[in-house]
Design a protein around this motif. Structure first.
Motif, mmCIF file in Angstrom:
data_model
loop_
_atom_site.group_PDB
_atom_site.id
_atom_site.type_symbol
_atom_site.label_atom_id
_atom_site.label_comp_id
_atom_site.label_asym_id
_atom_site.label_seq_id
_atom_site.Cartn_x
_atom_site.Cartn_y
_atom_site.Cartn_z
ATOM 1 N N GLY A 82 -11.392 -4.795 19.804
ATOM 2 C CA GLY A 82 -12.448 -4.582 19.338
ATOM 3 C C GLY A 82 -13.444 -4.507 20.053
ATOM 4 N N THR A 83 -14.230 -4.013 20.232
ATOM 5 C CA THR A 83 -15.325 -3.495 21.072
ATOM 6 C C THR A 83 -16.205 -2.714 20.480
ATOM 7 N N PRO A 84 -17.454 -3.176 20.402
ATOM 8 C CA PRO A 84 -18.667 -2.831 19.664
ATOM 9 C C PRO A 84 -18.800 -1.194 20.325
ATOM 10 N N MET A 85 -19.718 -0.612 19.750
ATOM 11 C CA MET A 85 -20.053 0.834 20.744
ATOM 12 C C MET A 85 -20.983 0.416 21.936
ATOM 13 N N TYR A 86 -22.034 -0.553 21.304
ATOM 14 C CA TYR A 86 -23.646 -0.696 22.235
ATOM 15 C C TYR A 86 -22.909 -2.796 22.291
ATOM 16 N N ASP A 87 -23.766 -3.410 22.849
ATOM 17 C CA ASP A 87 -23.673 -4.565 22.491
ATOM 18 C C ASP A 87 -25.207 -5.293 21.455
ATOM 19 N N SER A 88 -26.288 -4.056 21.730
ATOM 20 C CA SER A 88 -26.559 -4.778 20.967
ATOM 21 C C SER A 88 -28.237 -3.978 20.510
ATOM 22 N N ASP A 89 -28.820 -3.666 19.595
ATOM 23 C CA ASP A 89 -29.655 -2.303 19.994
ATOM 24 C C ASP A 89 -30.634 -2.297 20.656
ATOM 25 N N GLU A 90 -30.840 -3.106 21.040
ATOM 26 C CA GLU A 90 -32.090 -3.308 22.313
ATOM 27 C C GLU A 90 -31.447 -2.610 23.197
ATOM 28 N N ARG A 92 -20.844 -0.504 15.299
ATOM 29 C CA ARG A 92 -21.927 0.132 16.112
ATOM 30 C C ARG A 92 -22.763 -1.064 17.071
ATOM 31 N N THR A 93 -22.319 -2.075 16.590
ATOM 32 C CA THR A 93 -23.288 -3.323 17.290
ATOM 33 C C THR A 93 -22.334 -4.415 16.762
ATOM 34 N N PRO A 94 -22.334 -5.579 17.507
ATOM 35 C CA PRO A 94 -21.427 -6.785 17.205
ATOM 36 C C PRO A 94 -21.756 -7.642 16.027
#
Length: 245
Positions: free
Chosen positions: A75-83, A129-131
């Motif tokens: 399970g890999t999020p799309m982005y590590d974080s919004d920042e 989308r993010t963790p």
């Protein structure tokens, strides 16, 4: 029990062809933009054309990353974080025009390959989308990417507009946006398609506050929070309020 290869759990086949054509149109437009034109304003407030292209590039890379993760059983999020997403977009937008174009082309091709190699059993899996953040099913990804490509292509304000959208894509946007929240109930009539869509609490209240009419692409553009809707007709004093996409 529903089979994991059930057609209802896989993306609609026509979306793949629509996305391939939309990608080619976008890449042609970006290839024709000079370095100076890329630094000019897009239709999105505060966003240059380079920023829009960077956003499209990182979006493809993020979706590709998540699909590859599912294919590998992770399970890999799309982005590590919004920042980190925002920082990466801002950094890429400042890159040389040749690098920006090459990165978009590579991201588009890598995303295409990830979709093509996706195991049928994984289309029903959910992606973060993010963790720990918003999730969506992998099945939604091709249509999500198609919306990103077509809408932001028009946002570039570089000779391609919503008037150039295929009718099937305009209908997809109109259908997708029925699932959003609206302050009031209203109906739209796409004259070119001879179809209507309801927005807000129409089904619950059985009451439509207003009817907005126009061409499908004009309605879709307005419903994404773009433009002033001056090309549309409404049977009330003013158009209903719609949120930005």
């Amino acid at each position: 029990m529903v089979s994991m290869t059930d057609p209802d759990l896989t993306p609609a086949p026509e979306v793949f062809a629509q996305l391939s054509e939309a990608d080619h149109r976008l890449l042609r437009t970006v290839d024709q933009l000079t370095a100076e034109q890329l630094t000019e304003a897009s239709l999105l407030p505060g966003w240059s054309r380079a920023y829009v292209v960077a956003h499209l590039t990182l979006n493809a890379e993020g979706l590709e990353r998540s699909l590859r993760g599912l294919a590998d059983g992770q399970g890999t999020p799309m982005y590590d974080s919004d920042e980190s997403r925002d920082t990466d977009i801002a950094d890429l937008a400042c890159a040389a025009s040749s690098e920006l174009r090459a990165r978009l082309l590579a991201a588009t091709e890598c995303f295409r390959r990830a979709v093509a190699s996706m195991p049928a059993s994984q289309w029903a899996s959910r992606i973060e989308r993010t963790p720990g953040g918003q999730t969506f099913t992998a099945r939604m990804v091709p249509a999500m990417r198609l919306r990103e490509v077509e809408i932001h292509h028009a946002d570039l304000d570089a000779g391609y507009s919503s008037a150039d959208w295929p009718a099937a894509f305009a209908a997809l946007v109109l259908e997708t946006l029925t699932h959003r929240s609206y302050p009031q109930a209203f109906r739209v009539l796409a004259r070119d398609l001879a179809r209507t869509w309801d927005y807000g609490a129409v089904a619950a209240s059985a009451e439509v506050n207003s009817i907005v009419s126009g061409e499908s692409h004009q309605l879709a553009w307005w419903l994404t929070g773009r433009g002033d809707g001056s090309s549309l007709s409404v049977d009330q004093d003013r158009l209903p309020e719609v949120p930005a996409w």
